[in-house]
Design an enzyme around this catalytic site. Structure first.
Site, PDB file in Angstrom:
ATOM      1  N   ALA A 226      63.788  14.367  69.110  1.00  0.00           N
ATOM      2  CA  ALA A 226      63.505  15.447  70.072  1.00  0.00           C
ATOM      3  C   ALA A 226      64.177  15.239  71.418  1.00  0.00           C
ATOM      4  CB  ALA A 226      61.999  15.585  70.264  1.00  0.00           C
ATOM      5  N   ALA A 227      65.200  14.393  71.470  1.00  0.00           N
ATOM      6  CA  ALA A 227      65.830  14.099  72.768  1.00  0.00           C
ATOM      7  C   ALA A 227      66.441  15.350  73.389  1.00  0.00           C
ATOM      8  CB  ALA A 227      66.890  13.022  72.594  1.00  0.00           C
ATOM      9  N   GLY A 228      67.180  16.118  72.598  1.00  0.00           N
ATOM     10  CA  GLY A 228      67.796  17.330  73.119  1.00  0.00           C
ATOM     11  C   GLY A 228      66.768  18.357  73.563  1.00  0.00           C
ATOM     12  N   ASP A 229      65.681  18.487  72.795  1.00  0.00           N
ATOM     13  CA  ASP A 229      64.630  19.431  73.156  1.00  0.00           C
ATOM     14  C   ASP A 229      63.918  18.996  74.436  1.00  0.00           C
ATOM     15  OD1 ASP A 229      65.206  20.918  70.879  1.00  0.00           O
ATOM     16  OD2 ASP A 229      63.737  19.841  69.659  1.00  0.00           O
TER      17      ASP A 229
END
Length: 309
Positions: free
Chosen positions: A257-260
């Site tokens: 979930a890094a991009g989110d």
């Protein structure tokens, strides 16, 4: 720009999935059965993740989407409400099951994901029209590509009509975006793989990300932010030369979930009046914390962790 006293308002239009996450030493080869380390079932979906990130990182958030009339849908809705997210625009399908994502995370903390859209496919342009008020209340509107293209276009069009700051995360990207979408978007935020798909260029370094960002601006994008994992972020704002922001150095455990987290943090900061530079740096700090933890939504930090970092 000075920060506003009040919390900004972000509306997320997008997907909600139940993530079925398997950890394995590596990605399996075609036809191969591979023994894994662990399994977890956690709330996810790019829309849900970005909504939770924006809420935990300081914004008032509304979620516009659709879940199924099943146990997964009940759990996803309850999870959003527990985060203080307004779910008045979160509909329930009478026929389609809640979306599901099948995720494999390897020992190098990289992931591969297969998505079953389910009820996310029932978010239509009519859904957007029914919940115009949820868009009208926001300073910032976030969209992704895990709902039907006609729905994304309707959301972008409505947000532009209402004068909102519009963020589009073009994920998953399968090819160049329709040319009439780009003028509707204030911030186009792909990762390196998505930027490569959108432009046809290789994107494996900051220098290549700069070329891709310039190509997307030439195609009509106003501002482009390309996230490139541990190599940081490249931002091409307006007519300015692209700029590289180094990523904080951390030991990654799971990048799911890094991009989110980055997008939710970036949106929350913009909604509160932060400068783009400050919003990027804040979002990078949030994403760097998220990759040190397993899971999608469980990995997303709260605002106090960023302020104390």
């Amino acid at each position: 720009m000075a920060m506003n006293d009040a919390r900004g308002h972000v509306t997320v239009v997008g997907s909600l999935n139940m993530d079925l996450v398997a950890r394995a030493p590596r990605m399996p080869q075609p036809g191969e059965t591979l023994a894994g380390h662990a399994f977890a079932q956690v709330p996810g979906g790019k829309g849900g993740n970005q909504a939770v990130a924006a809420a935990r990182l300081g914004a008032q958030v509304a979620m516009l989407g659709c879940v199924g009339a099943d146990a997964n849908g009940v759990q996803l809705r309850a999870g959003l409400e527990a985060e203080g997210i307004d779910c008045a625009a979160l509909e329930t399908s009478a026929t389609a099951p809640t979306g599901v994502a099948l995720i494999i995370v390897d020992d190098g903390s990289q992931n591969s994901i297969v998505i079953i859209a389910g009820s996310n496919g029932e978010v239509t342009p009519d859904t957007i029209a029914r919940h115009d008020a949820a868009l009208a209340r926001a300073q910032v509107v976030i969209c992704q590509l895990e709902t039907p293209p006609a729905t994304v276009h309707a959301a972008l069009t409505a947000a532009r009509r209402l004068g909102k700051t519009v963020i589009l995360n073009p994920a998953p990207a399968v090819g160049p975006l329709p040319v009439d979408w780009l003028p509707l978007v204030d911030y186009l935020v792909p990762n390196e793989l998505e930027a490569a798909t959108l432009t046809g260029l290789s994107v494996s370094s900051p220098e290549e990300a700069m070329l891709a960002a310039d190509a997307l601006r030439s195609a009509g994008a106003r501002n482009v932010i390309v996230t490139i994992g541990a190599q940081g972020v490249v931002a091409a704002m307006g007519g300015e030369p692209p700029r590289h922001f180094d990523a904080p150095r951390v030991r990654a455990v799971d990048t799911t979930a890094a991009g989110d987290t980055f997008i939710g943090g970036f949106a929350a900061q913009l909604a509160q009046g932060a400068s783009v530079t400050d919003a990027i740096r804040f979002a990078q700090r949030a994403a760097s914390i998220s990759v040190t933890r397993a899971g999608a939504q469980p990995s997303i930090p709260i605002r106090a962790e960023i302020d104390g970092a």
